[in-house]
Design an enzyme around this catalytic site. Structure first.
Site, PDB file in Angstrom:
ATOM      1  CE  LYS A 190      -1.751   2.653   3.073  1.00 40.24           C
ATOM      2  NZ  LYS A 190      -1.657   3.967   2.396  1.00 40.24           N
ATOM      3  N   GLY A 241       7.306   4.652   8.173  1.00 40.79           N
ATOM      4  CA  GLY A 241       6.446   5.814   8.401  1.00 40.79           C
ATOM      5  C   GLY A 241       6.663   6.371   9.797  1.00 40.79           C
ATOM      6  CB  SER A 242       4.623   8.603  11.810  1.00 37.78           C
ATOM      7  OG  SER A 242       3.421   7.878  11.842  1.00 37.78           O
ATOM      8  CB  THR A 243       7.604   6.945  16.037  1.00 31.81           C
ATOM      9  OG1 THR A 243       8.909   6.979  15.449  1.00 31.81           O
ATOM     10  CG2 THR A 243       7.691   6.175  17.338  1.00 31.81           C
ATOM     11  N   GLY A 246       3.778   3.235  13.627  1.00 36.25           N
ATOM     12  CA  GLY A 246       4.580   2.030  13.854  1.00 36.25           C
ATOM     13  C   GLY A 246       4.215   1.382  15.182  1.00 36.25           C
ATOM     14  CD  GLU A 392      10.427  12.175  11.938  1.00 33.82           C
ATOM     15  OE1 GLU A 392       9.404  11.632  12.381  1.00 33.82           O
ATOM     16  OE2 GLU A 392      11.223  11.620  11.165  1.00 33.82           O
TER      17      GLU A 392
HETATM   18  P1  NAI Z   1       2.097   7.950   8.491  1.00 36.02           P
HETATM   19  O1  NAI Z   1       2.976   7.123   9.335  1.00 36.02           O
HETATM   20  O2  NAI Z   1       0.697   8.181   8.940  1.00 36.02           O
HETATM   21  O3  NAI Z   1       1.998   7.317   7.016  1.00 36.02           O
HETATM   22  C1  NAI Z   1       2.867   6.354   6.485  1.00 36.02           C
HETATM   23  C2  NAI Z   1       2.054   5.244   5.829  1.00 36.02           C
HETATM   24  O4  NAI Z   1       1.297   4.547   6.808  1.00 36.02           O
HETATM   25  C3  NAI Z   1       1.031   5.724   4.802  1.00 36.02           C
HETATM   26  O5  NAI Z   1       0.992   4.792   3.747  1.00 36.02           O
HETATM   27  C4  NAI Z   1      -0.268   5.704   5.575  1.00 36.02           C
HETATM   28  O6  NAI Z   1      -1.398   5.553   4.774  1.00 36.02           O
HETATM   29  C5  NAI Z   1      -0.084   4.480   6.451  1.00 36.02           C
HETATM   30  N1  NAI Z   1      -0.881   4.451   7.664  1.00 36.02           N
HETATM   31  C6  NAI Z   1      -1.392   5.496   8.378  1.00 36.02           C
HETATM   32  N2  NAI Z   1      -2.054   5.039   9.450  1.00 36.02           N
HETATM   33  C7  NAI Z   1      -1.965   3.687   9.433  1.00 36.02           C
HETATM   34  C8  NAI Z   1      -2.438   2.643  10.281  1.00 36.02           C
HETATM   35  N3  NAI Z   1      -3.119   2.911  11.382  1.00 36.02           N
HETATM   36  N4  NAI Z   1      -2.142   1.373   9.962  1.00 36.02           N
HETATM   37  C9  NAI Z   1      -1.428   1.092   8.874  1.00 36.02           C
HETATM   38  N5  NAI Z   1      -0.960   2.021   8.023  1.00 36.02           N
HETATM   39  C10 NAI Z   1      -1.224   3.304   8.298  1.00 36.02           C
HETATM   40  O7  NAI Z   1       2.795   9.318   8.232  1.00 36.02           O
HETATM   41  P2  NAI Z   1       2.069  10.710   7.854  1.00 36.02           P
HETATM   42  O8  NAI Z   1       0.850  10.960   8.671  1.00 36.02           O
HETATM   43  O9  NAI Z   1       1.910  10.733   6.403  1.00 36.02           O
HETATM   44  O10 NAI Z   1       3.156  11.741   8.337  1.00 36.02           O
HETATM   45  C11 NAI Z   1       3.163  12.146   9.677  1.00 36.02           C
HETATM   46  C12 NAI Z   1       4.552  12.282  10.186  1.00 36.02           C
HETATM   47  O11 NAI Z   1       5.172  11.012  10.157  1.00 36.02           O
HETATM   48  C13 NAI Z   1       5.460  13.156   9.380  1.00 36.02           C
HETATM   49  O12 NAI Z   1       5.345  14.478   9.683  1.00 36.02           O
HETATM   50  C14 NAI Z   1       6.790  12.594   9.757  1.00 36.02           C
HETATM   51  O13 NAI Z   1       7.198  13.175  10.970  1.00 36.02           O
HETATM   52  C15 NAI Z   1       6.538  11.135   9.949  1.00 36.02           C
HETATM   53  N6  NAI Z   1       6.924  10.319   8.792  1.00 36.02           N
HETATM   54  C16 NAI Z   1       8.068   9.628   8.852  1.00 36.02           C
HETATM   55  C17 NAI Z   1       8.470   8.886   7.782  1.00 36.02           C
HETATM   56  C18 NAI Z   1       9.726   8.112   7.822  1.00 36.02           C
HETATM   57  O14 NAI Z   1      10.212   7.717   6.782  1.00 36.02           O
HETATM   58  N7  NAI Z   1      10.280   7.857   8.971  1.00 36.02           N
HETATM   59  C19 NAI Z   1       7.711   8.851   6.537  1.00 36.02           C
HETATM   60  C20 NAI Z   1       6.468   9.558   6.602  1.00 36.02           C
HETATM   61  C21 NAI Z   1       6.131  10.275   7.690  1.00 36.02           C
END
Ligand code: NAI
Length: 778
Positions: A190, A241-243, A246, A392
């Protein structure tokens, strides 16, 4: 006007990359996309928009998956998996190679589409993202080719659910899909809701490459779809993705038996010592924090600069910032593009505006007034506890503070809940190589930053997650030891006559910090043989005892710095001392289990101790050959404090199989002895006492696993928890581990064949990978 003035004032003319081909590709789908399931695109359904963040223009409508779409994708992947694995490594290698070739052939289309969808500068998409994607597929085509020969003891996990973020959409896809496919898994991926387009283009490429249907499935949608994938009938979840998300995934998958790797957030330090090449370090910062608008999990977002050069360094940095170019991401002259989405822009703005500490410098350059643009920003003079030093930002915002001594630099660098990456700059090789291992980070760059390669493992420690991507190390995330598992007989609930007694007389105590200690609550439990005859009593350990044991283990941190040679000597000595009392231990095991295999079990224990001793000075890591003028050292380091719940199936061998490799690798352990048959463990205290094991390295508790495990799993000073209990604790342990995202290794209700469990498998769990990039070569 002089030539000098001309050079200083002359602006670059725009050099826009054409988006004609990418727009035509979108048009060929009438800008409406379904999912990619079982080798075909589904009809578009209820959709969300994918927009160009630089202009706000609609690029396409992308379907929000429903539950049945996710079911269908998983079903297709499941159907395809057996055949895909049976194709054999060389067969799969051909497919991965074909994908790599097609990615190369369509590199420009992929780069432009990525830039349109994310807002990242075309220069980066073209020169970094897409070449790394190709490299990943080539590298893993090689891994598929070599698998049967080089990894004969492992098999694929099955179907992998993969959830990726929006900052490097195609690159994150490659990091996840290439190793999974190489090892014989199939995937349901996804992409992030902001940036699904290159994943859909990739889906089309898989058709051109003739990939069997069902091997790659792509479902689109927001976090709710991510959660559906997490809960689906998959064997593994790989998430970046975000902590916060995770942590949620850790909780949701707890006890499900699904393998899990998490690559999460960071607040990576960027350390500049006073003897650094300051101009190079400034240039490095441009890559560290303005690469991809700072939307990089391992961005060097926290500048720590030595006080003696801080003023000079900040002045150079501000000058450099004032010469960055921000604007149309398709312009090849642009340094900084657009932030991915208005939501993200608002988040960055809110965080920066909410801060009143320090001094803010905004790059003195013209920033487009429409579109998601945020100017390069520096906030200096912050204190370590200021929220922008800890949180972050995930945008083009650098925060900084100063330090005086190398020790202070290390303390500041490690003053974070994260541990993804770190950068350090110094012209002094002694200083650099002294500091690198002290940093709490999965990746360290010396005199460079943000270097990546398929051959070099990448991933974090602490709340930056666990698991590695890339290199041989990354393959363990997509394989498991060949499956010979049997269901474990659950331990019956304690019977009435097993209730705690307060009689302490002749009761085996606990073993904490090199001493025998009474349990804090003063209670003990009877130990009986299978016929119900009383064999003795052991202390009933509780929460307080766990805490004391963890404290003792923490205190023994010097063990991690001892040499493998010394640890080997101690393990050999332990084997010698156990061997001298072999008959006594064998009789004890027979008495507790009512069997006659005690002597054989002790023999296996001796073998475990010898094998662990043999490995103590041989788990050396490796040097990854990366295609730059440098090497990536893939080091194996201890995990830290490991809490291990020992099995009943082999009361002494289980304990030995967990303890010996763990301490051989420099970890300290808190062991909960077999609950049913703990007396061999308590007898073992004397062997430890006579084997020169420093106090606190091995701590042994007795009592009910259900009492001990939750405290161990939730303890913030414990780095990993292993459980082989007969009581089904896997779910509880994994859920509680989400607090500090510690690593777990649990039996999920399966019995382990302790005599044949491969030492390499245990050593993998007992070590943490750290990648250190150093300049090397002519
Ligand atoms: P996010 O962690 O919500 O999104 C990353 C992925 O996870 C997306 O594909 C999203 O659809 C999916 N996702 C969201 N909620 C989920 C759930 N409950 N179960 C399974 N999958 C889920 O990140 P977001 O909201 O786009 O960004 C928020 C913050 O996260 C950013 O400001 C940044 O600080 C951090 N981030 C860190 C990343 C990294 O590579 N470490 C990448 C993206 C965001």
């Amino acid at each position: 006007m002089t030539v000098k003035e001309k050079f200083e004032t002359m602006d670059y003319g725009p050099a826009p990359e054409s988006d004609t081909e990418a727009q035509a590709w979108l048009e060929s789908f009438e800008r409406k996309f379904g999912h990619f399931i079982d080798g075909a695109f589904t009809a578009p359904g209820p959709a969300f928009d994918s927009r160009n963040p630089a202009t706000g223009a609609l690029l396409a409508e992308v379907t929000q998956a429903r539950q049945e779409d996710v079911y269908a994708a998983v079903k297709a992947a499941r159907r395809a998996q057996g055949k895909w694995a049976a194709l054999g490594g060389p067969g799969r290698a051909r497919h991965l190679y074909a994908l790599a070739r097609l990615l190369q052939k369509h590199a420009r289309l992929f780069s432009v589409l990525e830039t349109l969808d994310t807002g990242k500068p075309i220069r980066e998409a073209r020169d970094i993202d897409i070449p790394l994607v190709q490299r990943h597929f080539y590298y893993h085509a090689g891994m598929a080719q070599l698998m049967e020969d080089s990894l004969p003891d492992v098999e694929p996990l099955g179907v992998c659910g993969q959830i990726i973020p929006w900052n490097f959409p195609l690159l994150m896809l490659a990091w996840k899909v290439a190793p999974a496919l190489a090892m014989g898994n199939t995937v349901v991926l996804k992409p992030a809701e902001y940036t699904p387009l290159t994943a859909l283009l990739f889906a089309e490429i898989t058709r051109q490459a003739g990939l069997p249907k069902g091997v790659v499935n792509i479902v689109t949608g927001d976090g709710t779809v991510g959660e559906m994938v997490v809960k689906a009938d998959v064997d593994k979840i790989a998430f970046t993705g975000s902590t916060a998300v995770g942590r949620r995934i850790r909780e949701v998958t707890a006890g499900s038996g699904k393998a899990l790797t998490l690559e999460l957030g960071g607040k990576s330090p960027y350390i500049v010592f006073d003897d650094a090449d300051l101009d190079s370090a400034v240039e490095g910062l441009v890559d560290a924090i303005w690469f991809n608008q700072g939307q990089v999990c391992c961005a060097g977002s926290r500048l720590l600069v030595q006080e003696s050069v801080a003023e000079d360094f900040h002045a150079r940095l501000r000058r450099r910032m004032d010469r960055l170019r921000i604007g149309d991401p398709l312009d090849k002259c642009i340094d900084v593009g657009a932030v991915v989405d208005p939501v993200q822009l608002a988040r960055i703005t809110e965080m920066v505006e909410g801060n009143t500490a320090g001094e803010r410098h905004v790059a003195g350059i013209s920033v487009p007034t429409s579109g998601c643009f945020y100017p390069p920003t520096l906030i200096s003079g912050l204190g370590p506890a200021d929220s922008l030093m800890q949180e972050e930002i995930f945008g083009p915002v650098l925060v900084s503070c100063t330090f005086r001594t190398p020790d202070e630099a290390v303390a500041l660098a490690n003053n974070t809940r994260y541990g993804l990456a770190a950068t350090l700059w110094s012209e002094n090789i002694n200083l650099a190589l002294d500091i690198a291992p002290k940093l709490a980070a999965g990746v360290v760059w010396i005199n460079a930053t943000n270097l990546f390669d398929a051959a070099a493992p990448f991933g974090g420690v602490r709340e930056s997650g666990f698991g590695r991507e890339g290199g041989w190390e990354g393959l363990t995330a997509y394989t498991r030891p060949k499956d010979t598992r049997k269901q474990l007989k659950q331990r019956a609930a304690p019977q009435r006559n097993e209730v705690a007694t307060t009689v302490i007389d002749r009761t085996a105590k606990l073993y904490i910090g090199g001493k025998q200690a009474r349990p804090d609550n003063g209670h003990s439990l009877p130990v009986r043989d299978p016929a119900g005859r009383l064999l003795g009593h052991v202390g009933q350990g509780s929460r307080k005892d766990v805490r004391n044991a963890v404290e003792a283990a923490r205190g023994a941190s010097a063990w991690a710095r001892t040499t493998g040679h010394l640890r080997a000597q101690i393990l050999y000595y332990m084997a010698e001392n156990l061997s001298a009392r072999a008959m006594e231990f064998a009789a004890r095991i027979d008495a507790m289990t009512g069997g006659r295999k005690g002597a054989q079990e002790v023999e296996f224990c001796l073998d475990r101790l010898f094998t662990a001793a043999a490995w103590a000075d041989k788990v050396d890591g490796r040097t990854a050959g990366v295609p730059i003028r440098g090497v990536a050292l893939a080091m194996k380091e201890p995990v830290g404090v490991i809490g291990a719940i020992c099995p009943d199936e082999a009361p002494l061998l289980g304990l030995m199989s967990l303890m010996a490799p763990a301490i051989a690798m420099g970890n300290r352990v808190v062991l909960a002895a077999s609950e049913a048959h703990p007396l061999a463990a308590t007898d073992f205290y004397q062997v430890i006492d006579t084997s020169d094991v420093p106090a606190g390295v091995v701590n042994i508790l007795t009592g009910r696993h259900a009492d001990l495990a939750p405290t161990l799993a939730a303890h913030l000073d414990v780095d990993a928890v292993w459980s082989f209990s007969s009581t089904d604790l896997s779910a509880e342990i994994e859920r509680a581990s989400a607090g500090n995202l510690k690593r777990t290794w649990v039996n999920d209700g399966f019995a382990t064949d302790w005599a044949s469990l491969k030492m390499r498998c245990i050593l993998n769990h007992a070590t943490e990978d750290r990648t250190i990039w150093i300049p090397y070569g002519a």
